[in-house]
Design an enzyme around this catalytic site. Structure first.
Site, PDB file in Angstrom:
ATOM      1  N   ASP A  25      43.135  39.613  28.843  1.00  0.00           N
ATOM      2  CA  ASP A  25      43.407  39.451  30.236  1.00  0.00           C
ATOM      3  C   ASP A  25      44.450  40.441  30.783  1.00  0.00           C
ATOM      4  OD1 ASP A  25      43.437  38.405  32.802  1.00  0.00           O
ATOM      5  OD2 ASP A  25      44.067  36.292  31.861  1.00  0.00           O
ATOM      6  N   ASP A  26      44.110  41.512  31.695  1.00  0.00           N
ATOM      7  CA  ASP A  26      44.746  42.229  32.381  1.00  0.00           C
ATOM      8  C   ASP A  26      45.359  43.335  31.413  1.00  0.00           C
ATOM      9  OD1 ASP A  26      44.580  40.880  34.814  1.00  0.00           O
ATOM     10  OD2 ASP A  26      46.499  40.548  35.040  1.00  0.00           O
ATOM     11  N   CYS A  63      39.769  39.506  37.416  1.00  0.00           N
ATOM     12  CA  CYS A  63      39.550  38.437  36.428  1.00  0.00           C
ATOM     13  C   CYS A  63      38.284  37.592  36.525  1.00  0.00           C
ATOM     14  CB  CYS A  63      40.933  37.539  36.415  1.00  0.00           C
ATOM     15  SG  CYS A  63      42.382  38.141  35.995  1.00  0.00           S
ATOM     16  N   ARG A  67      34.525  37.820  34.356  1.00  0.00           N
ATOM     17  CA  ARG A  67      34.326  36.773  33.609  1.00  0.00           C
ATOM     18  C   ARG A  67      32.723  36.324  34.055  1.00  0.00           C
ATOM     19  NH1 ARG A  67      38.958  35.224  30.921  1.00  0.00           N
ATOM     20  NH2 ARG A  67      40.592  36.726  31.820  1.00  0.00           N
ATOM     21  N   LYS A 120      40.775  31.136  28.548  1.00  0.00           N
ATOM     22  CA  LYS A 120      40.896  31.145  30.055  1.00  0.00           C
ATOM     23  C   LYS A 120      39.482  31.031  30.815  1.00  0.00           C
ATOM     24  CE  LYS A 120      42.235  34.157  33.831  1.00  0.00           C
ATOM     25  NZ  LYS A 120      43.015  35.171  34.298  1.00  0.00           N
ATOM     26  N   HIS A 122      38.258  30.206  34.479  1.00  0.00           N
ATOM     27  CA  HIS A 122      38.528  30.938  35.756  1.00  0.00           C
ATOM     28  C   HIS A 122      37.310  31.369  36.472  1.00  0.00           C
ATOM     29  CE1 HIS A 122      41.208  34.170  38.010  1.00  0.00           C
ATOM     30  NE2 HIS A 122      40.985  32.835  38.660  1.00  0.00           N
ATOM     31  N   HIS A 210      48.225  38.944  30.556  1.00  0.00           N
ATOM     32  CA  HIS A 210      48.402  38.622  31.835  1.00  0.00           C
ATOM     33  C   HIS A 210      49.826  38.083  32.138  1.00  0.00           C
ATOM     34  CE1 HIS A 210      47.738  36.446  35.744  1.00  0.00           C
ATOM     35  NE2 HIS A 210      46.677  37.213  35.889  1.00  0.00           N
ATOM     36  N   ASP A 316      39.303  42.089  30.634  1.00  0.00           N
ATOM     37  CA  ASP A 316      38.543  41.993  31.713  1.00  0.00           C
ATOM     38  C   ASP A 316      38.631  42.899  32.991  1.00  0.00           C
ATOM     39  OD1 ASP A 316      41.148  41.183  32.461  1.00  0.00           O
ATOM     40  OD2 ASP A 316      40.720  39.312  33.084  1.00  0.00           O
ATOM     41  N   ASN A 317      39.890  43.593  33.075  1.00  0.00           N
ATOM     42  CA  ASN A 317      40.059  44.318  34.023  1.00  0.00           C
ATOM     43  C   ASN A 317      41.226  45.584  33.674  1.00  0.00           C
ATOM     44  OD1 ASN A 317      41.120  41.624  35.600  1.00  0.00           O
ATOM     45  ND2 ASN A 317      42.670  43.126  34.907  1.00  0.00           N
ATOM     46  N   LYS A 366      43.983  47.212  37.943  1.00  0.00           N
ATOM     47  CA  LYS A 366      43.318  45.878  38.508  1.00  0.00           C
ATOM     48  C   LYS A 366      43.222  45.923  39.981  1.00  0.00           C
ATOM     49  CE  LYS A 366      43.998  40.849  38.411  1.00  0.00           C
ATOM     50  NZ  LYS A 366      45.197  40.097  37.836  1.00  0.00           N
TER      51      LYS A 366
END
Length: 522
Positions: A25-26, A63, A67, A120, A122, A210, A316-317, A366
């Site tokens: 994540d991130d 994010c 997903r 996660k 989301h 993240h 994710d990014n 991001k």
């Protein structure tokens, strides 16, 4: 059912494999060891060495759109998450997965797989949109976009956050650290499903790294003082490692330091120590994620499933430039953001200074559709299925994971599901890439998030940022850092790619961002 595997001259019959997708994540493009980073990631490095690295793999730059795209094999707008999880009346922006999409879990469950998720979610905050309602047999993790790693602690005014076990809220007790807990449950689910004899699909979506920057003391200690050389030197060191390992070509150019950043040598000692502390905690979070990937692999070996499991890893990014500010966060959380990142109770982010290093050699972050927002390391590993030692620079995308998983599972993509017509999948299976064979790839790939836009066609990339909305044209083969805008010299190519983009917006249901109600989300 047996799956025939053909790879560069060898043929092997195996049972349908287990499939694991691990999502960070991130995390920036160059943050893990085998992509040039400073964090110790021996488990991911081993997967990459024994499998495939894709150096031009794309996500959806944020994010929850990423997903949604990963889970459904559709562009985010087609799945109902064209922006974030804000509820809007426009179907492409409703803020949760729609019923005209099917998840990888739903499709694989129909074909006899056990389906598990930890981490996660989301892509739908209401209980009727939780993972167990979208094809997962078991679930543990964070329903929302961000949280403390040490418990369930709201950080915005009047906010409710949910950690859930299956379809019920879960209250974590003492000693909770989310990265460890997600892995604990992933292993528990796999263990409990073994007597069924079914293969499994696991989606392990780590919260790390993240914000908030929160790690365990024993992990932080490994990295204290490692970043005192400063952001310019660290970017250059990463850049050299990436070229030496072949992640970047020999003609690659490092983008300039972000224009908002000072020369490292103008910082005072306290400022340097604070940044080193933030980077140490950030690296520690990635380190702990890698340790847990090692735990998962150890369990697969114990169950004698390691030779029949395909593992894919990505982010994710791109890295996040975001800061903790006094307007969007509670007064207590803003006060906690002023602490050192390694202090107990801190709630910090590393902002542009850290993200600019994490995204080496790219610019931007991001949210934007430049390479710094959309590029992710991609690793695939699977004995007998993924040929060892492959490196591919073919452009690929999250949408390709659905057909890849279904190809591994010998499962069909449904035209109808639960009485709903399912939107045809957009991706192309990566199995030929896994096997070292020719891959047809994509005629073009498309991106849109909150008004920022891009088209990737072959070596060309057309990109713009909102609200300037000025198209820029780059040759990614010679200029992946997107430094030299070639639009003025190639007006015909700009016109061609703008036409492709406009046709895609109609196909995907994209609406001009300034016509949408503006809402904040993580």
């Amino acid at each position: 059912m047996m799956l025939g595997v053909i790879s560069m001259g060898f043929v092997q019959a195996v049972k349908r494999p287990n499939v694991i997708i691990i999502l960070a994540d991130d995390m920036g493009y160059s943050d893990i060891g085998c992509f040039g980073g400073d964090a110790r990631t021996p488990n991911l490095d081993a997967l990459a060495a024994g499998g495939l690295k894709m150096t031009q793999f794309y996500n959806a730059s944020r994010c929850c759109p990423s997903r949604a795209s990963l889970l459904t094999g559709l562009y985010p707008h087609q799945a109902g998450v064209g922006d974030m999880v804000n509820t809007r009346v426009q179907p492409a922006y409703q803020g949760y997965l729609n019923q005209n999409s099917v998840t990888i879990a739903e499709a694989m469950k129909r074909s006899g797989y056990n389906t598990y998720m930890a981490g996660k979610w989301h892509v739908g905050q209401a209980p009727e949109h939780w993972p167990v309602k979208r094809g997962f047999d078991r679930y543990f993790g964070l329903i929302d976009g961000a949280n403390s790693y040490f418990g369930n602690i709201p950080y915005r005014p009047n906010q409710t956050l949910t950690i859930a076990l299956d379809d019920k809220p879960y209250d974590p007790g003492p000693g909770y650290y989310s990265t460890d807990a997600y892995t604990d449950y992933a292993i528990k689910f796999i263990d409990e499903g073994q007597p069924s004899g079914k293969p499994f699909f696991l989606y392990l979506a780590y919260q790390a790294p993240h914000w908030p920057l929160q790690a365990l003391p024993e992990d932080i200690q490994k990295y204290k003082g490692k970043f005192m050389a400063g952001w310019d030197e660290l970017r250059m060191q990463r850049f050299k490692r990436m070229k030496a390992s072949g992640i970047l070509p020999a003609n690659a150019v490092l983008s300039p330091r972000d224009s908002s950043l000072r020369d490292w040598n103008t910082l005072n000692t306290d400022e340097k120590v604070r940044w080193d502390d933030q980077m140490a905690v950030y690296a520690a979070m990635i380190d702990r994620m890698d340790q847990n990937i090692g735990r998962l692999r150890k369990k697969l070996r114990e169950l004698k499933q390691d030779k029949n499991t395909v593992i894919m890893f990505l982010s994710d990014n791109g890295a996040s430039h975001e800061k903790i500010n006094p307007t969007g966060f509670t007064p207590q959380m803003f006060a906690n953001s002023q602490k050192m990142a390694s202090e107990p109770g801190s709630f910090t982010a590393y902002g542009i200074p850290g993200a600019n290093v994490s995204n080496t050699p790219f610019r931007m972050f991001k949210h934007w559709e430049y390479e710094g927002g959309t590029s992710t390391p991609f690793i695939a590993y699977g004995p007998g299925i993924v040929k060892p030692g492959i490196k591919s620079d073919r452009p690929a995308h999250l949408i390709d994971l659905m057909p890849t998983c279904l190809g591994l599972a010998a499962a069909p993509y449904p035209k109808q599901y639960r009485g709903n017509t399912i939107t045809p999948a957009e991706g192309v299976s990566l199995l030929p890439v896994f096997r070292g064979n020719l891959w047809k790839g994509h005629p073009a790939l498309f991106f849109e998030h909150e008004g920022s836009r891009a088209v990737r066609q072959g070596d060309w990339k057309l990109v713009s940022e909102f609200p300037a909305n000025k198209w820029q044209l780059y040759n990614i083969r010679s200029d992946r850092a997107e430094i030299h805008d070639l639009g003025a010299k190639n007006p015909a190519k700009v016109k061609e790619l703008v036409g492709l983009y406009e046709n895609w917006t109609k196909h995907a249901g994209v609406i001009d961002f300034d016509k949408l109600e503006k809402k904040r989300s993580d």
